[in-house]
Design an enzyme around this catalytic site. Sequence first.
Site, PDB file in Angstrom:
ATOM      1  N   ARG A   1       0.818  -1.220   0.000  1.00 42.99           N
ATOM      2  CA  ARG A   1       0.000   0.000   0.000  1.00 42.99           C
ATOM      3  C   ARG A   1       0.850   1.267   0.000  1.00 42.99           C
ATOM      4  O   ARG A   1       0.454   2.277  -0.573  1.00 42.99           O
ATOM      5  CB  ARG A   1      -0.925  -0.008   1.214  1.00 42.99           C
TER       6      ARG A   1
ATOM      7  N   LYS B   1     -19.313 -17.028   1.189  1.00 41.68           N
ATOM      8  CA  LYS B   1     -20.773 -16.949   1.287  1.00 41.68           C
ATOM      9  C   LYS B   1     -21.457 -16.319   0.096  1.00 41.68           C
ATOM     10  O   LYS B   1     -20.970 -15.348  -0.460  1.00 41.68           O
ATOM     11  CB  LYS B   1     -21.128 -16.155   2.540  1.00 41.68           C
TER      12      LYS B   1
ATOM     13  N   GLY C   1     -10.333  -8.425  -1.269  1.00 40.00           N
ATOM     14  CA  GLY C   1      -9.593  -9.096  -0.197  1.00 40.00           C
ATOM     15  C   GLY C   1      -8.922 -10.413  -0.537  1.00 40.00           C
ATOM     16  O   GLY C   1      -7.768 -10.450  -0.965  1.00 40.00           O
TER      17      GLY C   1
ATOM     18  N   GLY D   1     -13.508  -4.254   0.535  1.00 39.09           N
ATOM     19  CA  GLY D   1     -14.914  -3.846   0.671  1.00 39.09           C
ATOM     20  C   GLY D   1     -15.295  -2.766  -0.327  1.00 39.09           C
ATOM     21  O   GLY D   1     -16.409  -2.768  -0.871  1.00 39.09           O
TER      22      GLY D   1
END
Length: 396
Positions: free
Chosen positions: A35, A198, A354, A377
């Site tokens: 980053r 999920k 992610g 996200g």
Amino acid sequence: MINFDSYNFVGKRAIIRVDFNVPLDKSFNVTDDTRIRAAIPTIKKILSEGGSAILMSHLGRPKDGPEEKFSLKHIISTLKKHLGIDILFAPDCIGRDAFYMASRLKPGQVLLLENLRFYKEETKGDEGFAQKLSTLADVYVNDAFGTAHRAHASTTIIAKFFPKNKMFGFLIENELKGLNKVLHNPQKPYTAILGGAKVSTKITIIENLLDKVDNLIIGGGMMFTFIKAQGGKIGKSMVEEDKIDMALDIIAKAKQQGVNIYLPIDAVIADEFSNDANTKIVDANSIPAEWLGLDIGPKSVAHFAKTIEDSKTILWNGPMGVFEMPKFAEGTMGVAKSMSVATKKGAFSLVGGGDSVAAINKLGLANEVSYVSTGGGALLEYLEHGNLPGINAIRE
Ligand code: AMP
């Protein structure tokens, strides 16, 4: 909207929202500087033109005020190494000292502010706090895509204090360019590959993508909800019983819209959730009662490969299996390799969110795709809604 590349920073103090939320070890050494490296081109462009840079970021999740372990001073040496100049550090992000240091900045100098989240006003999106930050600079540059989905003081609210001098840095500009290629007028055939744990966290994305893609490949833990919905036997595999109807709904909608859905043909199953488990490869629809599916099998990899390798646009989010354990990483590796083949044939391929980024880095294939998004996200929300608070704040 101002174009960062053509803006002239001579004599300007730019406050840049960067994402320096990097992992540190016990001795506070930066263990992954991705980053920090990602922010360098934006900072260098400003400095090289005779501007100065004030860098602001969060680090970790401080609970109540300053905490030594979350101090941004721990990243100074890494930043210095990449910029090749000394870094000035303000031990508070607002207040007299920060203001004084910012006001005395000379062209070519860099001032790093202490962790924004030492103030709870940051995450609350407090206007007064944003205004105080804004007094430090002449120009606001947002280059933190990873936090652009939050309406925090430094990511969104501050923009209103720079109505004529706000812009994205190179990192966000690149993210948006990449995302626009998969969200607007993608070259066809277009394939989306979705995996991860999920279905529930990806439903809106799937629905949004059904309007756009030709092929939808489903793997990971969420495949079992789809397989069960269609009457397959999934043993003890991960499943979301309450999402079975939704899975059927997605299958029906895909049919209606002419989207091909590809589910795994075979699965790597295990007798326990462990890399030491006994494993077998079986038909994905007939997993024995006491076993659980932890990866897609080789037939599925080959089956998916044809579709992926013939695509002109590919979007991938979520691993195909429990890639953290080597025994169950083959499926994810297979998909990554197919993406690499397609990319070499001229496709635009984007990986993001992610775990897929962690997976592609772990497999050493990050350079084989067209773009690896820095947003977890933020990327998922952008795919869902097509905008983000931090993006809108600049565009408005
Ligand atoms: P997500 O954050 O939703 O993209 O999920 C990523 C996680 O899904 C990773 O930690 C994987 O280990 C996990 N995962 C992938 N496939 C499976 C599976 N078949 N069973 C359980 N977890 C899985």
